[in-house]
Design an enzyme around this catalytic site. Structure first.
Site, short mmCIF file in Angstrom:
data_model
loop_
_atom_site.label_atom_id
_atom_site.label_comp_id
_atom_site.label_asym_id
_atom_site.label_seq_id
_atom_site.Cartn_x
_atom_site.Cartn_y
_atom_site.Cartn_z
N ASN A 73 12.83 -46.25 -4.26
CA ASN A 73 12.58 -47.69 -4.43
C ASN A 73 12.16 -48.01 -5.87
O ASN A 73 11.60 -47.17 -6.57
CB ASN A 73 11.58 -48.22 -3.40
CG ASN A 73 10.26 -47.48 -3.36
OD1 ASN A 73 10.21 -46.30 -3.64
ND2 ASN A 73 9.20 -48.17 -3.01
N GLU A 75 10.41 -51.21 -7.96
CA GLU A 75 9.76 -52.52 -7.84
C GLU A 75 9.79 -53.29 -9.15
O GLU A 75 10.16 -52.77 -10.20
CB GLU A 75 8.32 -52.31 -7.34
CG GLU A 75 8.32 -51.66 -5.97
CD GLU A 75 6.94 -51.54 -5.34
OE1 GLU A 75 5.92 -51.75 -6.03
OE2 GLU A 75 6.91 -51.25 -4.13
N CYS A 84 15.02 -51.43 -2.48
CA CYS A 84 14.61 -50.38 -1.55
C CYS A 84 15.33 -49.07 -1.87
O CYS A 84 16.41 -49.06 -2.48
CB CYS A 84 14.95 -50.78 -0.12
SG CYS A 84 13.86 -52.03 0.57
N GLU A 86 16.90 -47.13 0.15
CA GLU A 86 18.21 -47.03 0.83
C GLU A 86 19.26 -47.81 0.04
O GLU A 86 20.42 -47.38 -0.06
CB GLU A 86 18.12 -47.58 2.25
CG GLU A 86 17.15 -46.84 3.16
CD GLU A 86 15.72 -47.39 3.10
OE1 GLU A 86 15.31 -47.92 2.05
OE2 GLU A 86 15.02 -47.29 4.13
N CYS A 123 13.85 -51.18 6.41
CA CYS A 123 13.73 -52.62 6.61
C CYS A 123 15.06 -53.19 7.13
O CYS A 123 16.10 -52.53 7.07
CB CYS A 123 13.30 -53.31 5.32
SG CYS A 123 14.62 -53.49 4.11
N CYS A 126 18.03 -53.16 4.73
CA CYS A 126 18.61 -51.82 4.52
C CYS A 126 19.45 -51.38 5.71
O CYS A 126 20.47 -50.72 5.56
CB CYS A 126 17.50 -50.81 4.24
SG CYS A 126 16.76 -51.06 2.62
N1 THU Z 1 10.93 -50.07 0.93
C1 THU Z 1 12.01 -49.24 0.88
O1 THU Z 1 12.30 -48.64 -0.16
N2 THU Z 1 12.76 -49.10 1.99
C2 THU Z 1 12.51 -49.73 3.17
O2 THU Z 1 13.31 -49.64 4.09
C3 THU Z 1 11.28 -50.49 3.35
C4 THU Z 1 10.53 -50.81 2.10
C5 THU Z 1 10.15 -50.25 -0.29
C6 THU Z 1 10.28 -51.62 -0.91
C7 THU Z 1 8.98 -51.73 -1.66
O3 THU Z 1 9.14 -51.13 -2.94
C8 THU Z 1 8.00 -50.90 -0.85
O4 THU Z 1 8.78 -50.07 0.00
C9 THU Z 1 7.04 -51.70 0.00
O5 THU Z 1 7.72 -52.62 0.79
#
Ligand code: THU
Length: 171
Positions: A73, A75, A84, A86, A123, A126
């Site tokens: 991920n 940010e 994310c 994925e 999520c 994804c």
């Molecule tokens: N995140 C992912 O990388 N994948 C997911 O399926 C759920 C959330 C990341 C996004 C963000 O950087 C952090 O987790 C918190 O939401």
């Protein structure tokens, strides 16, 4: 009232969709490939850029030719722009020009706030992205999910994490 809301009398039907997954208590129960993929996802997690959530996610996939891709991920101070693991994984696979179908995807995560002792749940966005690839290639993608500790969940298809997924069939 518009025609759209002008229902004729009918009978309600209860319907069910079954989703299934396997739960393993130990990595020893997985195949060597699945262990390798989880290890790749774990290593990818250290590439996460997550200074805002401190939630680090790593993802990996293996295609039919045995190629491995990874994602983490990423940010941004503008929160909605976060990517994310994925999504970054699928972008890496797709933009490499890979043509070999995806066989398995592994996802793991760790949080600075708590011990993740159950598998991470990708999520909704994804799940939809994974579903696009499964639909496009026409063969199921195995999903392997693990927290920092605890059980491992394995689904045989994206459909098991995304019932009612939207697809191009509706367009
Ligand atoms: N995140 C992912 O990388 N994948 C997911 O399926 C759920 C959330 C990341 C996004 C963000 O950087 C952090 O987790 C918190 O939401």
């Amino acid at each position: 009232m518009s025609d759209f809301c002008n229902y004729s009398a009918g009978f309600m039907i209860d319907k069910n969709i079954t989703i299934s997954f396997k739960q393993y208590d130990s990595l020893d129960e997985l195949t060597a490939e699945q262990r390798k993929l989880l290890d790749e996802a774990y290593k990818a997690m250290s590439n996460a850029y997550a200074p805002y959530s401190n939630f680090h996610v790593g993802a990996s996939l293996m295609d039919q030719d045995g190629n491995i891709f990874i994602g983490a991920n990423m940010e941004n101070a503008a929160f909605p722009m976060c990517i994310c693991a994925e999504g970054s994984l699928l972008a890496s696979y797709s933009s490499s020009g890979a043509k070999s179908p995806i066989v398995q995807v592994a996802v793991t995560a760790s949080s600075a706030n708590q011990l993740l002792d159950s598998p991470v749940a990708p999520c909704g966005a994804c799940r939809q992205m994974l579903s696009e690839f499964e639909n496009k290639q026409g063969s199921p993608i195995t999903i392997i999910l693990k927290g920092s500790s605890g059980p491992i969940h394995v689904m045989n298809s994206v459909k098991d994490i995304l019932p009612f997924g939207f697809s191009s069939e509706s367009l």
